[in-house]
Design a protein around this motif. Structure first.
Motif, PDB file in Angstrom:
ATOM      1  N   VAL A  87       0.714  -1.333  -0.192  1.00  0.00           N
ATOM      2  CA  VAL A  87      -0.050  -0.088   0.581  1.00  0.00           C
ATOM      3  C   VAL A  87       0.806   1.546  -0.166  1.00  0.00           C
ATOM      4  O   VAL A  87       0.553   1.914  -0.794  1.00  0.00           O
ATOM      5  N   ASN A  88       1.512   1.170   0.632  1.00  0.00           N
ATOM      6  CA  ASN A  88       3.161   2.333   0.924  1.00  0.00           C
ATOM      7  C   ASN A  88       3.645   2.513  -0.688  1.00  0.00           C
ATOM      8  O   ASN A  88       3.541   3.378  -0.554  1.00  0.00           O
ATOM      9  N   GLN A  89       4.236   1.907  -1.095  1.00  0.00           N
ATOM     10  CA  GLN A  89       5.072   1.512  -2.732  1.00  0.00           C
ATOM     11  C   GLN A  89       3.776   2.011  -3.151  1.00  0.00           C
ATOM     12  O   GLN A  89       3.844   2.727  -3.842  1.00  0.00           O
ATOM     13  N   LEU A 110       2.358   6.528  -6.900  1.00  0.00           N
ATOM     14  CA  LEU A 110       0.704   7.471  -7.423  1.00  0.00           C
ATOM     15  C   LEU A 110       1.677   8.495  -8.265  1.00  0.00           C
ATOM     16  O   LEU A 110       1.011   9.104  -9.376  1.00  0.00           O
ATOM     17  N   LYS A 111       2.668   9.095  -7.427  1.00  0.00           N
ATOM     18  CA  LYS A 111       2.418  10.830  -7.206  1.00  0.00           C
ATOM     19  C   LYS A 111       3.298  10.839  -8.376  1.00  0.00           C
ATOM     20  O   LYS A 111       3.012  11.684  -8.727  1.00  0.00           O
ATOM     21  N   GLN A 166      -5.842  -3.927  -2.171  1.00  0.00           N
ATOM     22  CA  GLN A 166      -4.524  -3.447  -0.774  1.00  0.00           C
ATOM     23  C   GLN A 166      -5.538  -3.721   0.345  1.00  0.00           C
ATOM     24  O   GLN A 166      -5.490  -4.378   1.752  1.00  0.00           O
ATOM     25  N   GLN A 167      -6.114  -1.706   0.305  1.00  0.00           N
ATOM     26  CA  GLN A 167      -6.254  -1.614   1.827  1.00  0.00           C
ATOM     27  C   GLN A 167      -7.193  -2.183   1.916  1.00  0.00           C
ATOM     28  O   GLN A 167      -7.858  -2.491   3.377  1.00  0.00           O
ATOM     29  N   LYS A 168      -8.523  -3.083   0.808  1.00  0.00           N
ATOM     30  CA  LYS A 168      -9.618  -3.686   1.906  1.00  0.00           C
ATOM     31  C   LYS A 168      -8.955  -4.901   2.193  1.00  0.00           C
ATOM     32  O   LYS A 168      -9.632  -5.515   3.184  1.00  0.00           O
TER      33      LYS A 168
END
Length: 315
Positions: free
Chosen positions: A55-57, A62-63, A80-82
């Motif tokens: 998630v962090n990656q 995305l930026k 992934q967050q789900k």
């Protein structure tokens, strides 16, 4: 009637092919388990940490990601967050995951073997020249025919039981036992995902599979009474089986434009769709599909028994 059914079941199991079908199902289950074991990642005990890192990656990527890649990256991030929010290990694997993923897929073999047996159960009497000896017994024709039909249904249900029992045993030995009510994400036909409990979801699919199996048995049994040639009856039965899946998808698309297409049998032959979503089309729900199948079922049964009652059994 019970003696007639017992006699017909004895005939079915008197053929080597009936036992071979069960053995093939057992082999398919074991091979499916071995293949899935070899091609599936081992569940990680640190899956939460790994998923959070993913998630962090994704958030960082995305930026700076190109616009054309942001959509699928955002979808992956949300999924992934789900996993984290629902506490679902994306790589979890147990006997119930195996049952829901692989064992259920083997129901196609069960249907195929049920169709073969049902297509041959009457036509073989004509092909073997034993139909006259069968009908000179002190029983009504309808009773003899009904005993054959019920025997075909019983054998088909035994195939389902063999699949479930062997699947559970093989899954437990290969993957270990898991929690019956463990949550997982099930893919819908529209490409989305829904949260379900793994064990109940498997049995829900089996429950929805049984009416479809019964209709295939009934169609094959009707063909068995129509044709004196066993090869022809079995061949057409298998053809209808494989044609139905293709026509089902095409008619669903056709039904979006033409209302009458909704009342054809093929879009309703796979009720397991309702284990994934509430509707096949905007106004076609499970009760409508069951009603449609029931109407066709009655028509097929009436045709079968009427034709056999008036059939010339001369050989």
């Amino acid at each position: 009637m019970s003696l007639l059914i017992k006699n017909e079941i004895g005939k079915i199991f008197g053929k080597k092919s009936s036992w071979i079908y069960m053995v093939i199902i057992l082999i398919a289950v074991v091979l499916g388990g071995i293949l899935q074991k070899n091609f599936t990642e081992e569940p990680s005990k640190n899956w939460r940490e790994e998923t959070q890192a993913r998630v962090n990656q994704l958030e960082q990527d995305l930026k700076t990601a190109p616009e054309e890649e942001k959509e699928w990256m955002m979808a992956d991030l949300q999924q992934q967050q789900k996993y984290l929010d629902e506490n679902i290990n994306p790589n979890a694997m147990s006997n119930w995951h195996f049952m829901n993923q692989t064992v259920y897929g083997i129901t196609t073999l069960v249907t195929l073997f049920a169709v073969i047996v049902s297509s041959a159960i009457v036509s073989s009497e004509f092909s073997d020249g034993t139909i006259k000896q069968l009908l000179i017994r002190p029983h009504e024709r309808w009773a003899i025919l009904l005993s054959k039909y019920l025997s075909a249904v019983i054998y088909s249900l035994l195939l389902v039981i063999v699949l479930i029992v062997s699947g559970y045993i093989a899954g437990s030995l290969i993957f270990g036992t898991g929690e019956f009510t463990a949550k997982f994400f099930e893919f819908t036909l529209e490409g989305g995902r829904k949260i379900a409990e793994i064990g109940p979801q498997f049995f829900l699919k089996v429950l929805y599979y049984l009416p479809s199996l019964l209709v295939f048995i009934t169609i094959s049994f009707m063909l068995s009474t129509l044709f004196k040639s066993q090869a022809l009856a079995v061949g057409i039965g298998i053809f209808v089986l494989f044609l139905s899946s293709t026509l089902g998808g095409l008619i669903v698309m056709l039904a979006e434009k033409y209302t009458w297409a909704k009342f054809l049998i093929f879009p309703h032959m796979d009720l397991t769709v309702y284990a994934l979503q509430d509707k096949i089309l905007e106004d076609v729900t499970l009760p409508i599909s069951l009603l449609t199948l029931s109407v066709y079922y009655v028509i097929f049964m009436l045709l079968t028994f009427t034709i056999f009652q008036k059939r010339d059994v001369s050989i």
